[in-house]
Motif scaffolding. Structure first.
Motif, PDB file in Angstrom:
ATOM      1  N   PHE A   1      23.567 -41.340 -30.585  1.00 17.99           N
ATOM      2  CA  PHE A   1      24.902 -40.761 -30.520  1.00 17.99           C
ATOM      3  C   PHE A   1      24.997 -39.697 -31.611  1.00 17.99           C
ATOM      4  O   PHE A   1      25.237 -39.993 -32.768  1.00 17.99           O
TER       5      PHE A   1
ATOM      6  N   CYS B   1      32.447 -46.158 -32.392  1.00 20.08           N
ATOM      7  CA  CYS B   1      32.196 -47.122 -31.311  1.00 20.08           C
ATOM      8  C   CYS B   1      33.332 -48.131 -31.192  1.00 20.08           C
ATOM      9  O   CYS B   1      33.560 -48.703 -30.122  1.00 20.08           O
TER      10      CYS B   1
ATOM     11  N   LEU C   1      26.644 -36.999 -33.768  1.00 16.82           N
ATOM     12  CA  LEU C   1      28.008 -36.690 -34.177  1.00 16.82           C
ATOM     13  C   LEU C   1      28.296 -35.201 -34.066  1.00 16.82           C
ATOM     14  O   LEU C   1      29.411 -34.804 -33.712  1.00 16.82           O
TER      15      LEU C   1
ATOM     16  N   ARG D   1      29.205 -43.627 -36.932  1.00 16.93           N
ATOM     17  CA  ARG D   1      28.967 -43.949 -35.515  1.00 16.93           C
ATOM     18  C   ARG D   1      29.556 -45.317 -35.180  1.00 16.93           C
ATOM     19  O   ARG D   1      30.170 -45.500 -34.124  1.00 16.93           O
ATOM     20  N   GLU D   2      29.361 -46.286 -36.058  1.00 12.44           N
ATOM     21  CA  GLU D   2      29.883 -47.635 -35.814  1.00 12.44           C
ATOM     22  C   GLU D   2      31.405 -47.620 -35.721  1.00 12.44           C
ATOM     23  O   GLU D   2      31.989 -48.300 -34.864  1.00 12.44           O
TER      24      GLU D   2
ATOM     25  N   THR E   1      27.005 -40.471 -25.897  1.00  9.51           N
ATOM     26  CA  THR E   1      28.267 -40.547 -26.645  1.00  9.51           C
ATOM     27  C   THR E   1      28.804 -41.968 -26.582  1.00  9.51           C
ATOM     28  O   THR E   1      29.239 -42.434 -25.521  1.00  9.51           O
TER      29      THR E   1
ATOM     30  N   SER F   1      25.952 -41.414 -41.698  1.00  7.52           N
ATOM     31  CA  SER F   1      26.184 -41.097 -40.288  1.00  7.52           C
ATOM     32  C   SER F   1      26.244 -42.365 -39.454  1.00  7.52           C
ATOM     33  O   SER F   1      27.067 -42.476 -38.530  1.00  7.52           O
ATOM     34  N   SER F   2      25.380 -43.340 -39.742  1.00  4.18           N
ATOM     35  CA  SER F   2      25.360 -44.573 -38.962  1.00  4.18           C
ATOM     36  C   SER F   2      26.662 -45.347 -39.119  1.00  4.18           C
ATOM     37  O   SER F   2      27.171 -45.940 -38.164  1.00  4.18           O
TER      38      SER F   2
ATOM     39  N   GLY G   1      26.748 -34.922 -38.475  1.00  2.00           N
ATOM     40  CA  GLY G   1      28.109 -35.283 -38.845  1.00  2.00           C
ATOM     41  C   GLY G   1      28.670 -34.380 -39.922  1.00  2.00           C
ATOM     42  O   GLY G   1      29.878 -34.213 -40.038  1.00  2.00           O
TER      43      GLY G   1
END
Length: 332
Positions: free
Chosen positions: A73, A178, A75, A174-175, A222, A170-171, A30
């Protein structure tokens, strides 16, 4: 990308001019604002010392090796990560192949063989929680002690928190993606979330409807929310175009298809097939819908175009990096 920037896959083949540099170490998936705090410190240290600034990262991501059954996923896949690191001003990225064998190296061998012997570093910069070696046996204190023994310095950078005092990770990004929260994700990244892929041929239905699209298949992992986005599209020659993109399964015409990113470029006509292009997401307009026929679909697509044009007309760069990635008209 800078002509002098180098992507290096084998630490044993590090060019001599890059030895003795300052190295930022981490996965940096990311390259978000938290990562940039570490990377900026490395760049500052390298400039102060008059030596090259490098990044040591790991490919594939360690989670993909230890938990292959759980899709990750990513980034920033390696080519896009390298592009961003080049834009930030690094001389090279060393993409250390991450295998079970490499993971079994103990902390001492990682420091002595990789950092000291192969890279010949003069200084390391990492996050405050960086761990390395078999079973994560090496930590910040170990790295600092090893640096004293082997003759390199160490800088540890504290966790970076956003304006709401939450740690940027990063997590967390990602959330947000989503959920389609691309504007919020951009605030944590410091630039607009971007994907890169080759433009492939499709069924050309969009062309018959008056909305020809550049189709890009993204990795299966993705986890971006399906829907319609206002985007900026960068062609392989660096030229930028505003557009509106659909990511999903196209429920009106092909409900069983694999997810596809389809971008309609405003005020453009030409052949993009075979080009590796980038799409930066500026706003989430709506979710996927199944329309009662093509006429209703076209009417909605016209509304989407108007909304995307209005949104993109008012955007401004979030940072110098964002300007370089999604605003400059010269090749990146």
């Amino acid at each position: 990308m800078s002509q002098s920037f180098q992507r290096i896959r084998d630490t044993q083949r590090l060019p001599e001019p890059l030895r003795g540099g300052v190295v930022a170490i981490g996965n940096f998936d990311g390259v978000h604002r938290g990562h940039q705090a570490v990377l900026d410190r490395a760049l500052e240290e390298a400039q102060r010392r008059g030596v090259p600034a490098l990044v040591l990262t790991f490919d594939p991501h360690p989670r993909m090796v230890f938990r292959p059954e759980t899709p990750l996923f990513l980034l920033t896949p390696p080519p896009l990560k390298a592009q961003i690191l080049a834009e930030l001003g690094f001389a090279a990225v060393v993409e250390q192949p991450f295998t079970r064998e490499f993971a079994s190296l103990d902390a001492e061998r990682f420091v002595s063989e990789i950092l000291h012997e192969k890279l010949g570093i003069c200084h390391a910069v990492t996050g405050f929680d960086f761990h390395f070696g078999n079973n994560r046996q090496g930590g910040p204190a170990y790295l600092m002690d090893a640096g004293e023994r082997l003759g390199f310095g160490v800088t540890l950078v504290d966790a970076f928190r956003d304006e709401g005092a939450e740690i940027v990770s990063s997590s967390r990004i990602r959330e947000l993606l989503c959920e389609g929260e691309v504007a919020e994700a951009a605030g944590l990244l410091g630039y607009r979330f971007t994907v890169e892929a080759e433009v492939t041929g499709g069924k050309q239905l969009g062309r018959t409807l008056g909305f020809p699209t550049a189709n890009m298949a993204l990795p299966e992992s993705t986890a971006l929310k399906h829907g319609i986005y206002a985007v900026r599209f960068r062609r392989s020659d660096g030229t930028l175009h505003d557009g509106v993109a659909s990511f999903g399964r196209r429920p009106t015409v092909d409900d069983n298809g694999a997810p596809l990113l389809e971008t309609f470029l405003f005020d453009f006509s030409g052949d993009l097939y075979g080009q590796t292009c980038r799409v930066s997401l500026f706003g989430y307009l709506r979710g996927e819908e199944k329309f009662d026929g093509l006429e209703a679909l076209v009417a909605q697509m016209k509304r989407d175009e108007q909304e995307a044009r209005a949104l993109l007309a008012g955007v401004r760069p979030l940072s110098e990096l964002d300007r370089r990635l999604t605003f400059a008209n010269e090749p990146a």
